[in-house]
Design a protein around this motif. Structure first.
Motif, PDB file in Angstrom:
ATOM      1  N   HIS A 241       1.775  -3.063  -1.349  1.00 16.27           N
ATOM      2  CA  HIS A 241       0.663  -2.998  -0.364  1.00 16.27           C
ATOM      3  C   HIS A 241      -0.015  -4.052   0.150  1.00 16.27           C
ATOM      4  CE1 HIS A 241       1.986   0.817  -2.084  1.00 16.27           C
ATOM      5  NE2 HIS A 241       0.754   1.218  -2.503  1.00 16.27           N
TER       6      HIS A 241
ATOM      7  N   LEU B  30      -1.538   6.781  -5.030  1.00 19.53           N
ATOM      8  CA  LEU B  30      -2.857   6.330  -4.382  1.00 19.53           C
ATOM      9  C   LEU B  30      -3.654   7.309  -3.621  1.00 19.53           C
ATOM     10  CD1 LEU B  30      -4.582   3.899  -3.609  1.00 19.53           C
ATOM     11  CD2 LEU B  30      -3.197   3.494  -1.855  1.00 19.53           C
TER      12      LEU B  30
ATOM     13  N   MET C 119       0.716   2.430   2.036  1.00 17.66           N
ATOM     14  CA  MET C 119      -0.505   2.996   1.221  1.00 17.66           C
ATOM     15  C   MET C 119      -0.498   4.766   1.585  1.00 17.66           C
ATOM     16  SD  MET C 119      -3.787   0.237   1.479  1.00 17.66           S
ATOM     17  CE  MET C 119      -3.338  -1.431   1.084  1.00 17.66           C
TER      18      MET C 119
ATOM     19  N   ASP D  52       1.898   6.655  -0.140  1.00 15.06           N
ATOM     20  CA  ASP D  52       1.804   6.402  -1.833  1.00 15.06           C
ATOM     21  C   ASP D  52       0.700   7.631  -2.167  1.00 15.06           C
ATOM     22  OD1 ASP D  52       1.217   5.879  -4.422  1.00 15.06           O
ATOM     23  OD2 ASP D  52       0.693   3.856  -4.102  1.00 15.06           O
TER      24      ASP D  52
END
Length: 360
Positions: A226, A74, A68, A71
């Motif tokens: 994730h 994200l 995460m 990313d």
């Protein structure tokens, strides 16, 4: 992960809005996800439930925090949300973006939050649902034992007590029988009741049984991502009545004995998949789900946009397992997230004005 969470796989397919789902391969795995690329290409690989989670557990949930954090897409979504929320803060009450949030947490806790790599939650599942008395968390981190213990003791009034089991050090609060934390290896820790900690130590030392069978297989077969989960479905947890309307009935839902799934990312899309082990009823389950999806897409009150999304849900059967999967273009996910953040902020402003707490 009680009755409602056991059926969360059905609901999870609606968590990504849009209409550009990918095709599926012959084995039911979404195309392009066998070796995901791009930011956050899968789990960190440090924690395998089949080698560390005690056999008594009936549900596991993993979160890959490093995937995460790495990313960028994200991060863009979270930055948008934090930027909007920060407008309501005063004097730096809310962080402006992910970096400032990490820095605020680092200063507050005196422990680098980015050192948390992966978490694996597990628990026992009984006929009535999960057993909160038998649950634990294994953490894979970059934190040294001294760093973590220093942080924990700085948040308490006294030094933690030490004991040993199976050659591993266990830390617990003074005069407490509620369990604590054990050091399994460098950067790897388990938190939970004493019984759970000792069972994990036994498994990690090769002296105890880990989860196996369909539960472990379904988890290992999920697409790296994730988040991932696998759970035993208690008897009568999923019933026909729970998944039926006047127009739609999924009669075989009661045959589901195990469920697993993941939220993952490829180089161009976010995806969600849910697998259901239903034994010899797997084909019937797939037929029922496809009929329900088709019926839902044809309902009078279903918009064309929603109908397109429903049609993009892939349903595949392999052996005794039926898998549903859905993929959404990354840019679409980001645009929807920005839209929903705006709507949420608007609702907060309206609530504030109606309650007399906000001046515009």
């Amino acid at each position: 992960m009680q009755k409602g969470a056991a059926g969360a796989g059905f609901i999870a397919l609606g968590s990504l809005a849009g209409c550009s789902g990918g095709d599926s391969g012959e084995d039911g795995t979404p195309t392009g996800t066998e070796t995901p690329t791009g930011d956050g290409p899968g789990t960190s690989g440090g924690l395998n439930p089949g080698s560390i989670v005690p056999a008594q557990a009936g549900a596991v949930v993993s979160v890959d925090m490093q995937a995460m954090l790495d990313d960028d897409d994200l991060r863009d979504v979270v930055n948008t949300a934090l930027g909007e929320l920060a407008k309501f803060g005063e004097g730096g009450e809310f962080p402006q973006d992910v970096e400032s949030a990490i820095e605020m947490a680092r200063e507050e806790a005196d422990l680098d939050p980015t050192g948390f790599n992966e978490g694996l939650l597990f628990m026992e599942v009984e006929s009535s649902g999960t057993d909160e008395e038998y649950a634990g968390v294994v953490m894979e981190t970059d934190w040294s034992e001294d760093e973590l213990i220093g942080f924990l003791e700085s948040d308490g009034d006294s030094e933690l007590e030490q004991s040993e089991y199976g050659g591993k050090t266990i830390y617990s609060a003074p005069d407490s029988d509620d369990g604590g934390m054990a050091v399994l290896s460098d950067g790897r820790y388990v938190i939970g009741p004493t019984e759970v900690i000792e069972d994990v130590i036994d498994v990690s030392n090769g002296d105890g049984d880990a989860i196996a069978g369909e539960l472990a297989t379904l988890y290992s077969d999920t697409t790296d991502g994730h988040m991932a989960f696998a759970t035993v479905v208690p008897d009568d947890a999923l019933t026909e009545e729970d998944f039926s309307t006047d127009e739609i009935t999924i009669e075989s839902v009661g045959q589901i004995e195990y469920m697993s799934g993941s939220v993952y990312k490829t180089d161009s899309a976010y995806g969600v998949e849910t697998s259901m082990w239903a034994g010899d009823a797997a084909s019937d389950l797939a037929d029922d789900i496809e009929f329900a999806l088709d019926a839902a897409a044809r309902m009078e009150d279903t918009s064309d946009e929603l109908a397109t999304r429903i049609e993009d849900v892939e349903v595949e059967t392999s052996g005794q397992t039926t898998t549903m999967s859905y993929e959404e273009d990354i840019e679409e996910v980001k645009s929807y997230a920005e839209e929903y953040v705006g709507e949420l902020i608007g609702m907060l402003m309206l609530f504030g004005m109606s309650s007399g707490t906000t001046t515009v």
